[in-house]
Scaffold this active site. Structure first.
Site, PDB file in Angstrom:
ATOM      1  N   ARG A 158       0.841  -1.004   0.014  1.00 13.75           N
ATOM      2  CA  ARG A 158       0.126  -0.019  -0.009  1.00 13.75           C
ATOM      3  C   ARG A 158       0.947   1.229   0.047  1.00 13.75           C
ATOM      4  O   ARG A 158       2.040   1.178   0.395  1.00 13.75           O
ATOM      5  CB  ARG A 158      -1.187   0.073   1.249  1.00 13.75           C
ATOM      6  CG  ARG A 158      -1.718  -1.191   1.250  1.00 13.75           C
ATOM      7  CD  ARG A 158      -2.738  -1.167   2.617  1.00 13.75           C
ATOM      8  NE  ARG A 158      -3.497  -2.329   2.641  1.00 13.75           N
ATOM      9  CZ  ARG A 158      -3.256  -3.311   3.463  1.00 13.75           C
ATOM     10  NH1 ARG A 158      -1.873  -3.609   3.952  1.00 13.75           N
ATOM     11  NH2 ARG A 158      -4.259  -4.357   3.453  1.00 13.75           N
ATOM     12  N   LYS A 181      -2.448  -3.150   7.779  1.00 11.74           N
ATOM     13  CA  LYS A 181      -3.639  -2.636   8.508  1.00 11.74           C
ATOM     14  C   LYS A 181      -3.829  -3.437   9.872  1.00 11.74           C
ATOM     15  O   LYS A 181      -3.565  -4.664   9.756  1.00 11.74           O
ATOM     16  CB  LYS A 181      -4.813  -2.597   7.856  1.00 11.74           C
ATOM     17  CG  LYS A 181      -4.882  -1.516   6.694  1.00 11.74           C
ATOM     18  CD  LYS A 181      -5.896  -1.737   5.673  1.00 11.74           C
ATOM     19  CE  LYS A 181      -6.113  -0.647   4.820  1.00 11.74           C
ATOM     20  NZ  LYS A 181      -7.272  -0.805   4.062  1.00 11.74           N
ATOM     21  N   HIS A 249      -2.534   2.787  -6.401  1.00 14.19           N
ATOM     22  CA  HIS A 249      -3.265   1.482  -5.667  1.00 14.19           C
ATOM     23  C   HIS A 249      -3.496   0.565  -6.932  1.00 14.19           C
ATOM     24  O   HIS A 249      -3.466  -0.688  -6.734  1.00 14.19           O
ATOM     25  CB  HIS A 249      -4.717   1.850  -5.202  1.00 14.19           C
ATOM     26  CG  HIS A 249      -4.889   1.003  -4.144  1.00 14.19           C
ATOM     27  ND1 HIS A 249      -4.414   0.510  -2.940  1.00 14.19           N
ATOM     28  CD2 HIS A 249      -6.082  -0.052  -4.151  1.00 14.19           C
ATOM     29  CE1 HIS A 249      -4.886  -0.434  -2.282  1.00 14.19           C
ATOM     30  NE2 HIS A 249      -5.932  -0.592  -3.235  1.00 14.19           N
ATOM     31  N   ARG A 252      -0.740  -2.155  -7.026  1.00 14.68           N
ATOM     32  CA  ARG A 252      -0.908  -3.066  -6.177  1.00 14.68           C
ATOM     33  C   ARG A 252      -1.828  -4.049  -6.535  1.00 14.68           C
ATOM     34  O   ARG A 252      -1.454  -5.459  -6.555  1.00 14.68           O
ATOM     35  CB  ARG A 252      -1.355  -2.462  -4.829  1.00 14.68           C
ATOM     36  CG  ARG A 252      -1.618  -3.358  -3.651  1.00 14.68           C
ATOM     37  CD  ARG A 252      -1.956  -2.778  -2.258  1.00 14.68           C
ATOM     38  NE  ARG A 252      -2.924  -3.567  -1.474  1.00 14.68           N
ATOM     39  CZ  ARG A 252      -2.695  -4.335  -0.532  1.00 14.68           C
ATOM     40  NH1 ARG A 252      -1.313  -4.800  -0.328  1.00 14.68           N
ATOM     41  NH2 ARG A 252      -3.364  -4.921   0.266  1.00 14.68           N
ATOM     42  N   HIS A 275      -4.176  -9.279   3.219  1.00 15.15           N
ATOM     43  CA  HIS A 275      -5.791  -9.134   3.407  1.00 15.15           C
ATOM     44  C   HIS A 275      -6.150  -9.855   4.594  1.00 15.15           C
ATOM     45  O   HIS A 275      -5.759 -10.924   4.711  1.00 15.15           O
ATOM     46  CB  HIS A 275      -6.213  -9.641   2.164  1.00 15.15           C
ATOM     47  CG  HIS A 275      -6.216  -8.585   0.832  1.00 15.15           C
ATOM     48  ND1 HIS A 275      -6.429  -8.917  -0.291  1.00 15.15           N
ATOM     49  CD2 HIS A 275      -6.259  -7.325   1.006  1.00 15.15           C
ATOM     50  CE1 HIS A 275      -6.343  -7.925  -1.176  1.00 15.15           C
ATOM     51  NE2 HIS A 275      -5.981  -6.881  -0.377  1.00 15.15           N
ATOM     52  N   TYR A 284      -9.435  -9.982  -7.129  1.00 15.85           N
ATOM     53  CA  TYR A 284      -8.717 -10.028  -8.141  1.00 15.85           C
ATOM     54  C   TYR A 284      -8.812 -11.375  -8.939  1.00 15.85           C
ATOM     55  O   TYR A 284      -8.491 -11.343 -10.559  1.00 15.85           O
ATOM     56  CB  TYR A 284      -7.283 -10.085  -7.469  1.00 15.85           C
ATOM     57  CG  TYR A 284      -6.977  -9.067  -6.614  1.00 15.85           C
ATOM     58  CD1 TYR A 284      -7.196  -7.782  -7.234  1.00 15.85           C
ATOM     59  CD2 TYR A 284      -6.533  -9.085  -5.502  1.00 15.85           C
ATOM     60  CE1 TYR A 284      -6.871  -6.633  -6.413  1.00 15.85           C
ATOM     61  CE2 TYR A 284      -6.277  -8.245  -4.517  1.00 15.85           C
ATOM     62  CZ  TYR A 284      -6.556  -6.661  -5.041  1.00 15.85           C
ATOM     63  OH  TYR A 284      -6.243  -5.778  -4.139  1.00 15.85           O
TER      64      TYR A 284
END
Length: 303
Positions: A158, A181, A249, A252, A275, A284
């Site tokens: 990110r 995150k 982004h 990514r 994730h 994806y």
């Protein structure tokens, strides 16, 4: 306890227990202020007990008000505002024994599902090459932007993760530990091309930096901002004739899609991207499937 006391406690919970980012806290704070201001206008006053007893009709009225403003909120923004309010009421239920079933059952507007829009491999490689060719900037600035984009495309980082690297993180080894995150740590293999781009920038940048300083610097020596990364990408895609989907982004997303196309399994891609949910990573596969079906329809002799 007053409404302000409850708000303060809720924010402490969001930050300490839910580990929400500063951006999320700011967005929730803005939504909460608008929500309580509306209730005060509607009722004349709004204590903690008043707010804890809101009805679904009150919430529908608030959402209608947001949609009817001179600058109405989009469906996505409206959903985010409702999410903030539901989070507050969830805190009241869990920690202050002020549950409200009607709030929990309230549904926001339907959102159109959006899928990532990755660049194809030629576009991604062409964009990275173009980054080095801006004659209006110093060579070290071009090298810096190339290094940042290499981290996004080569490692799937990110923007915030790439910009969090410090001088002490370099030179990069065969792997890189990244905290993403929710303070989730992951270990990523580092490509030689990424290492070389980082070292090229590091050798050219003109500033004296301490080991704890952020690696990527702006023109005058301050920390590089996400906004700069986004603005430079906007400039590059204009020069290359790429669509608006060519965002930082998107690099990514491109990393994940190209990994998938090369045979990587979905669970491995999930780990590389950091994730929490496999369903996020599965977006994806949908993108790749769309591209394959499109190619099939164009090439099949019976198409």
């Amino acid at each position: 306890m007053t409404l302000d006391d409850a708000r303060t406690a809720w924010f402490g919970w969001l930050k300490g227990q839910r580990r929400c980012s500063a951006h999320t806290l700011a967005a929730y704070g803005h939504a909460f202020r608008g929500y309580t201001d509306y209730l005060r206008q509607h009722w004349g006053e709004a204590s903690l007990d008043d707010v804890a007893r809101v009805t679904s009709a009150d919430l529908r009225g608030w959402m209608a008000y947001l949609r009817g403003k001179e600058n109405p909120l989009s469906a996505r923004s409206l959903a985010q505002h409702l999410s903030a309010v539901k989070s507050f009421h969830s805190y009241l239920d869990l920690h202050l024994d002020r549950g409200n079933v009607q709030v929990g059952l309230m549904r926001g507007p339907r959102l159109k599902a959006t899928l990532p829009r990755p660049l194809n491999e030629d576009q991604a490689i062409g964009l990275l090459a173009e980054t080095r060719m801006d004659a209006d900037r110093d060579d070290w600035e071009n090298s810096r932007d190339e290094a940042v984009y290499m981290l996004l495309y080569g490692l799937g980082l990110r923007i915030s993760e790439a910009l969090s690297l410090t001088v002490a993180d370099t030179p990069l080894g065969d792997s890189l530990r990244i905290t993403g995150k929710g303070n989730k740590m992951r270990v990523l293999p580092v490509l030689e091309a990424v290492r070389e781009a980082i070292e090229r920038y590091k050798s050219q940048q003109p500033f004296i930096l301490a080991a704890t300083d952020r690696l990527f610097r702006a023109k005058r020596g301050g920390e590089l901002s996400p906004r700069h990364v986004q603005a430079t990408m906007q400039h590059l895609r204009s020069r290359l004739g790429l669509s608006d989907r060519a965002t930082p982004h998107a690099l990514r997303h491109s990393f994940a899609t190209h990994m998938l196309g090369s045979g990587a399994d979905l669970r491995s891609i999930q780990e590389l991207l950091g994730h929490a949910s496999l369903s996020t990573t599965q977006k994806y596969t949908q993108v790749d499937a769309e591209r394959l079906l499109s190619a099939y329809a164009a090439a099949h002799p019976k198409g």
